[in-house]
Design a protein around this motif. Structure first.
Motif, mmCIF file in Angstrom:
data_model
loop_
_atom_site.group_PDB
_atom_site.id
_atom_site.type_symbol
_atom_site.label_atom_id
_atom_site.label_comp_id
_atom_site.label_asym_id
_atom_site.label_seq_id
_atom_site.Cartn_x
_atom_site.Cartn_y
_atom_site.Cartn_z
ATOM 1 N N HIS A 149 0.840 -1.194 0.000
ATOM 2 C CA HIS A 149 0.000 0.000 0.000
ATOM 3 C C HIS A 149 0.875 1.244 0.000
ATOM 4 O O HIS A 149 1.900 1.287 0.671
ATOM 5 N N ALA A 150 0.451 2.238 -0.790
ATOM 6 C CA ALA A 150 1.161 3.523 -0.825
ATOM 7 C C ALA A 150 0.182 4.666 -0.572
ATOM 8 O O ALA A 150 -1.000 4.576 -0.899
ATOM 9 N N LEU A 151 0.705 5.718 0.021
ATOM 10 C CA LEU A 151 -0.022 6.974 0.227
ATOM 11 C C LEU A 151 0.707 8.021 -0.602
ATOM 12 O O LEU A 151 1.902 8.241 -0.414
ATOM 13 N N CYS A 178 -3.045 2.214 -3.817
ATOM 14 C CA CYS A 178 -2.550 3.565 -3.576
ATOM 15 C C CYS A 178 -3.701 4.523 -3.299
ATOM 16 O O CYS A 178 -4.625 4.641 -4.107
ATOM 17 N N ASP A 179 -3.644 5.180 -2.143
ATOM 18 C CA ASP A 179 -4.567 6.261 -1.819
ATOM 19 C C ASP A 179 -3.909 7.579 -2.207
ATOM 20 O O ASP A 179 -2.744 7.821 -1.854
ATOM 21 N N ARG A 193 -7.684 10.715 -9.772
ATOM 22 C CA ARG A 193 -8.737 9.699 -9.722
ATOM 23 C C ARG A 193 -8.366 8.503 -10.600
ATOM 24 O O ARG A 193 -8.632 7.352 -10.235
ATOM 25 N N THR A 194 -7.736 8.757 -11.733
ATOM 26 C CA THR A 194 -7.309 7.663 -12.608
ATOM 27 C C THR A 194 -6.325 6.748 -11.887
ATOM 28 O O THR A 194 -6.412 5.522 -11.972
ATOM 29 N N LEU A 200 -6.999 0.699 -6.853
ATOM 30 C CA LEU A 200 -7.957 0.320 -5.808
ATOM 31 C C LEU A 200 -7.814 1.167 -4.548
ATOM 32 O O LEU A 200 -7.879 0.667 -3.424
ATOM 33 N N GLY A 201 -7.617 2.470 -4.755
ATOM 34 C CA GLY A 201 -7.463 3.384 -3.625
ATOM 35 C C GLY A 201 -8.521 4.461 -3.640
ATOM 36 O O GLY A 201 -9.527 4.379 -4.356
#
Length: 431
Positions: A149-151, A178-179, A193-194, A200-201
């Motif tokens: 997971h990445a921010l 990734c959020d 948004r893309t 899946l963030g």
């Protein structure tokens, strides 16, 4: 130990000659635990901070503080790294040149990383493709990390060709989640948004620097609560049937149809990412061959499958079709299906309306945003209604009659755009 349940909401009755079956499948997880505890691998976190020249003094200070706050939420033992992003990506922490690019979180590494973040300075351009690629390389340097997971934080528009970013998104898709967060108002919602939808963030705006710390903490806490990594939604349909679409409809709208991976000619897997204790709704639409009045058929079998050497079916729901000449049965539209169909149209109306407004097409913008107001009222999406009121003056909510506001705060407009894919639920009841 995590437990999953599945519930199906639909009107299974089709009229004579009817072919299209719609259902909402609700998957609920409990006892998921914490990140990296599912037994299929360990968890990894990467914090990506925009350090380009557009990051002003106040925003940069807030980004440093937010990233340090996010570090405090990462559980000990989790692999992690910090990336500084400009027109190229740099590994801010850990200070390595070869070998594993992630280190385990501990009191010592948390302090070292916080010190490294405190030294970040702004300068240079913005090339988000390099940030995503470096994150992928760092994750791959520690093979035991399977929950990735990445921010990602940026404050500006990407300054490279769209194809470079698209290719990088493609390389990251299916590999890590990734959020994305945009600071201020000089970034493009569609761009982030893309990235977020492919990975899946989530995507959202941080209008003021003072809000950054809380958002970073919230994102990292949510990630640390996901104890189930990389679950798949497995959909079977009978011979001759066609899957029209598969999409997540709550808590956010996510189109999954084109993400299908074939299991066999009748079965496909759709990505859902990592799970915490939560509930998600999926809209499944299947076209089957029409059958005689009175006949029944299984139109789809929907399963949540957990990863492992032998994939485990954790929950299952059955979508049925029954042909009837009773118009009272066949004319009903399941309230869950109707609700989420309206929510999907609402998201499209908001995005298309804002795009028309930006292009100077006030007529189309008024029509689309008016329809959005009407749909928000019909589906009970009060958050959308509140945000729409900052962009339009509502004359008749039920009819969707609105006037565009002459002056709109850009942050309000972007907040409406980023929130367009967030949905609301209605109480569940059988049909």
């Amino acid at each position: 130990m995590a437990e999953f349940t599945a519930a199906v909401y639909q009107n299974e009755f089709l009229p004579d000659g009817g072919t299209d079956v719609h259902a909402i499948v609700t998957i609920t997880s409990s006892g998921a635990g914490t990140a990296g505890q599912s037994g299929s691998g360990e968890a990894g976190e990467i914090i990506i901070v925009d350090t380009s020249g557009s990051m002003g003094i106040e925003t940069m200070a807030a980004a440093r503080d937010g990233a340090q706050a996010a570090l405090a939420e990462i559980l000990d033992g989790t692999w992690f790294a910090v990336v500084a992003g400009t027109d190229q990506a740099a590994l801010a922490y850990p200070p390595v040149r070869s070998g594993p690019g992630l280190v385990r979180m501990s009191e010592a590494t948390r302090h070292e990383a916080a010190t490294a973040i405190g030294k970040l300075k702004s300068g240079g351009g913005t090339a988000i493709s390099t940030w995503l690629d470096l994150a992928g390389q760092l994750f791959s340097s520690v093979p035991e990390v399977t929950q990735r997971h990445a921010l990602l934080l940026t404050d500006g528009e990407n300054q490279e060709s769209g194809s470079l970013l698209a290719d990088a998104i493609g390389r990251a898709t299916g590999y890590f989640q990734c959020d994305c967060r945009g600071a201020g108002t000089d970034w493009k919602v569609a761009e982030l948004r893309t990235i977020a939808q492919a990975l899946l963030g989530t995507v959202d705006i941080i209008p003021a620097p003072k809000q950054m710390r809380a958002q970073f903490q919230e994102i990292m806490r949510a990630s640390m609560a996901r104890g189930i990594a990389d679950a798949k939604l497995r959909v079977w349909a009978p011979q001759g049937a066609q899957i029209l679409f598969v999409r997540q409809v709550a808590p956010t709208l996510e189109e999954l149809t084109d993400r299908r991976v074939e299991v066999n000619p009748l079965t496909g897997d759709y990505p859902t990412g990592a799970w915490a204790d939560e509930s998600r709704d999926y809209h499944i639409a299947v076209r089957v061959a029409a059958k005689a009045i009175g006949q029944e058929q299984l139109a789809a079998r929907v399963q949540l499958v957990l990863p492992g050497a032998e994939p485990e079916v954790a929950a299952q729901g059955l979508v049925k079709a029954t042909w009837s000449n009773n118009s009272e049965l066949t004319a009903r539209i399941d309230q869950q299906v109707a609700h989420y169909t309206g929510q999907a149209e609402l998201a499209a109306a908001i995005q298309e309306g804002l795009a028309a407004r930006a292009a100077g097409d006030d007529a189309t913008a008024t029509t689309k945003l008016g329809r959005a107001v009407q749909l928000a009222a019909q589906t009970g999406n009060e958050e959308a209604t509140t945000r729409l009121r900052k962009v339009v003056d509502i004359e008749d909510e039920a009819e969707g009659t609105v006037r565009l506001k002459r002056t709109v705060d850009k942050a309000d407009e972007m907040a409406l755009d980023t929130a367009s894919t967030k949905t609301t639920r209605i109480g569940k009841s059988g049909t």
